[in-house]
Design a protein around this motif. Sequence first.
Motif, PDB file in Angstrom:
ATOM      1  N   GLY A 137      -2.988 -26.440 109.798  1.00 32.84           N
ATOM      2  CA  GLY A 137      -2.945 -27.462 110.836  1.00 32.84           C
ATOM      3  C   GLY A 137      -2.307 -27.037 112.139  1.00 32.84           C
ATOM      4  O   GLY A 137      -2.089 -27.875 113.015  1.00 32.84           O
ATOM      5  N   LEU A 138      -2.005 -25.746 112.307  1.00 33.61           N
ATOM      6  CA  LEU A 138      -1.308 -25.284 113.508  1.00 33.61           C
ATOM      7  C   LEU A 138      -2.287 -24.648 114.490  1.00 33.61           C
ATOM      8  O   LEU A 138      -3.270 -24.025 114.094  1.00 33.61           O
ATOM      9  N   SER A 139      -1.988 -24.781 115.771  1.00 33.39           N
ATOM     10  CA  SER A 139      -2.776 -24.144 116.811  1.00 33.39           C
ATOM     11  C   SER A 139      -2.379 -22.673 116.916  1.00 33.39           C
ATOM     12  O   SER A 139      -1.382 -22.236 116.333  1.00 33.39           O
ATOM     13  N   ALA A 140      -3.163 -21.902 117.685  1.00 35.50           N
ATOM     14  CA  ALA A 140      -2.918 -20.464 117.792  1.00 35.50           C
ATOM     15  C   ALA A 140      -1.535 -20.156 118.343  1.00 35.50           C
ATOM     16  O   ALA A 140      -0.852 -19.235 117.883  1.00 35.50           O
ATOM     17  N   ASP A 141      -1.077 -20.935 119.337  1.00 30.92           N
ATOM     18  CA  ASP A 141       0.234 -20.671 119.931  1.00 30.92           C
ATOM     19  C   ASP A 141       1.365 -20.936 118.933  1.00 30.92           C
ATOM     20  O   ASP A 141       2.342 -20.187 118.881  1.00 30.92           O
ATOM     21  N   ALA A 142       1.220 -21.986 118.125  1.00 24.75           N
ATOM     22  CA  ALA A 142       2.243 -22.287 117.124  1.00 24.75           C
ATOM     23  C   ALA A 142       2.303 -21.202 116.043  1.00 24.75           C
ATOM     24  O   ALA A 142       3.383 -20.853 115.557  1.00 24.75           O
ATOM     25  N   ILE A 143       1.144 -20.657 115.675  1.00 22.43           N
ATOM     26  CA  ILE A 143       1.097 -19.593 114.675  1.00 22.43           C
ATOM     27  C   ILE A 143       1.777 -18.328 115.196  1.00 22.43           C
ATOM     28  O   ILE A 143       2.484 -17.631 114.455  1.00 22.43           O
ATOM     29  N   GLN A 144       1.611 -18.043 116.491  1.00 19.47           N
ATOM     30  CA  GLN A 144       2.276 -16.864 117.069  1.00 19.47           C
ATOM     31  C   GLN A 144       3.791 -16.984 116.944  1.00 19.47           C
ATOM     32  O   GLN A 144       4.492 -16.016 116.665  1.00 19.47           O
ATOM     33  N   ALA A 145       4.305 -18.186 117.171  1.00 21.17           N
ATOM     34  CA  ALA A 145       5.747 -18.408 117.063  1.00 21.17           C
ATOM     35  C   ALA A 145       6.249 -18.109 115.656  1.00 21.17           C
ATOM     36  O   ALA A 145       7.322 -17.538 115.469  1.00 21.17           O
ATOM     37  N   LEU A 146       5.458 -18.468 114.634  1.00 19.51           N
ATOM     38  CA  LEU A 146       5.851 -18.213 113.254  1.00 19.51           C
ATOM     39  C   LEU A 146       5.920 -16.719 112.955  1.00 19.51           C
ATOM     40  O   LEU A 146       6.832 -16.245 112.278  1.00 19.51           O
ATOM     41  N   PHE A 147       4.961 -15.976 113.450  1.00 20.23           N
ATOM     42  CA  PHE A 147       4.955 -14.534 113.188  1.00 20.23           C
ATOM     43  C   PHE A 147       6.046 -13.810 113.980  1.00 20.23           C
ATOM     44  O   PHE A 147       6.514 -12.739 113.587  1.00 20.23           O
ATOM     45  N   LEU A 148       6.462 -14.381 115.118  1.00 23.84           N
ATOM     46  CA  LEU A 148       7.571 -13.797 115.848  1.00 23.84           C
ATOM     47  C   LEU A 148       8.894 -13.985 115.097  1.00 23.84           C
ATOM     48  O   LEU A 148       9.788 -13.150 115.160  1.00 23.84           O
ATOM     49  N   LYS A 149       8.992 -15.105 114.377  1.00 22.68           N
ATOM     50  CA  LYS A 149      10.219 -15.382 113.624  1.00 22.68           C
ATOM     51  C   LYS A 149      10.231 -14.630 112.292  1.00 22.68           C
ATOM     52  O   LYS A 149      11.281 -14.283 111.784  1.00 22.68           O
ATOM     53  N   LYS A 150       9.032 -14.417 111.712  1.00 21.62           N
ATOM     54  CA  LYS A 150       8.950 -13.818 110.378  1.00 21.62           C
ATOM     55  C   LYS A 150       9.205 -12.324 110.434  1.00 21.62           C
ATOM     56  O   LYS A 150       8.565 -11.597 111.179  1.00 21.62           O
ATOM     57  N   LYS A 151      10.134 -11.859 109.669  1.00 18.80           N
ATOM     58  CA  LYS A 151      10.441 -10.429 109.596  1.00 18.80           C
ATOM     59  C   LYS A 151       9.716  -9.810 108.397  1.00 18.80           C
ATOM     60  O   LYS A 151       9.868 -10.251 107.272  1.00 18.80           O
ATOM     61  N   ILE A 152       8.931  -8.796 108.690  1.00 16.63           N
ATOM     62  CA  ILE A 152       8.159  -8.151 107.626  1.00 16.63           C
ATOM     63  C   ILE A 152       8.821  -6.845 107.230  1.00 16.63           C
ATOM     64  O   ILE A 152       9.112  -6.044 108.093  1.00 16.63           O
TER      65      ILE A 152
END
Length: 490
Positions: free
Chosen positions: A475-490
Amino acid sequence: MDMKIEKLEKIKLKPSAFLIQVIATICICFLACQTGFVCAWPSFTIENFKSNDTVLSTPMTTFEVSLLGSLGNIGAFAATPFCGYAFNNFGRKYATILFGLPYVLNWAIIYLTRSVLWILLAVTISGIGVAGQNASLIFISEISHDSIRGGMTALSASGYFLGLMVGYALGGYLTYYQVIYANMTMAVIAMVLLMVLPESPVFLVLVGKIEAATKSISFYNRLDPSSKEVETEIKRIQIQLDPRLEKVLEAELDPEALSRLLADKEEDKVKPHTESAWKILKQSKSSKRALAVVLVMMASSVLMGSPVMQVYAEPLFKEAVPSMSSNQCSIFLALDFLVSSFVCVMVIDKFGRKNLMIATSVGSGVCNLLLGTQLHFHWAGYWFTAFLIYAFNCVFTLGCGVIPFVLNAEVFLPEVRSLCSSIIMSSLWVILFFLLFIFNHLVELIGLGPVFYCFSSICFFSAIFSYVALPETKGLSADAIQALFLKKKI
């Protein structure tokens, strides 16, 4: 960032818009049916091609049979870099139509030839269509509302499995040439259906065709082109294309930067990147992290073993369940895939990508482990072997067989979406070719049971990786998904 951008109110999904988006998705997914026909075809022709009574000029060798099941992946691999170029330059719609042509050419060559070499060439050409069909998921994701995007993208898997089931059925009840006629006719119909659809609004904004994008948004969402909702959606797409987007995300919602990004003045209209997709990808931390995650998940999905069961369904059932008709088992397997994929369409936007991926990876691992022990030690009847094959593929298709493709279509910025998809799909074809080519040799070397132990270990690895590295994107837009990957440490 995503909370602030919600000030640009999302379009509400009307029932009429839902219907239009479903119909459009079905038209695009009919191309996926062609992939199913292509993948099912070797399963019921292998025995004929190997026999002395073959329709070919000479019987196929074991090596040539291995190539028959795997060369399509080489064709797809070779074509995948061109997919990114085609979808970015010709548009999502016309590129999708273009990739319908290899299916028609494949069946035309098969009809006209009795040469083993030309048959293998035709299968390789069909892989070009398969590559484009998988890239067409981008088209689906860009015309679908955020609230149903996962289900609509997953519907492509249902199209593929429908083609697989129909392909098995045709192979069991029609002659060799009747199957070719039917498949060629449906490939032409698939291309005609795509011609009636408007282009993706995201692509139209990307190339600066705002008026055409306005008409596209109004068509897919059943809105007046002059309405405020359409204007707002254009603005949302422009924000996703703004080169300052990731900087604002990294600044942790700097109010001043965000205010400039959302400015509505004519002279401050956001402009898309002018750099190449490669340069944007190298500069984008979120896209690189997303690419790494999806690559691992796609590779894990392939190596769980389901592609082997699809391509070698009939010979596999003949060895595993000799008391049952292998063609009927194959049809039931495709029906199993189809029903499971429809369930996935209904639940993916409810339970989310991450939870579904973890649960189905664990379930697939358990099924593969039990299947391996059964094939190795034969501790239960043949009916239980068939049950485990169906159970594994049901659980697999509910999540881990579909979700990597959904993520591939939704987690990247629009400017690098085609490029990242090309990278991921190129890797997929290499892994698929490797798996399908070595499968028969591996079975001869260590046995069918131990091969499934290997598949099981990949399933459990996928569950752990999804828990650690995959953010929830439903349910997230592309910009919101980018924020999640910026926070997620792999």
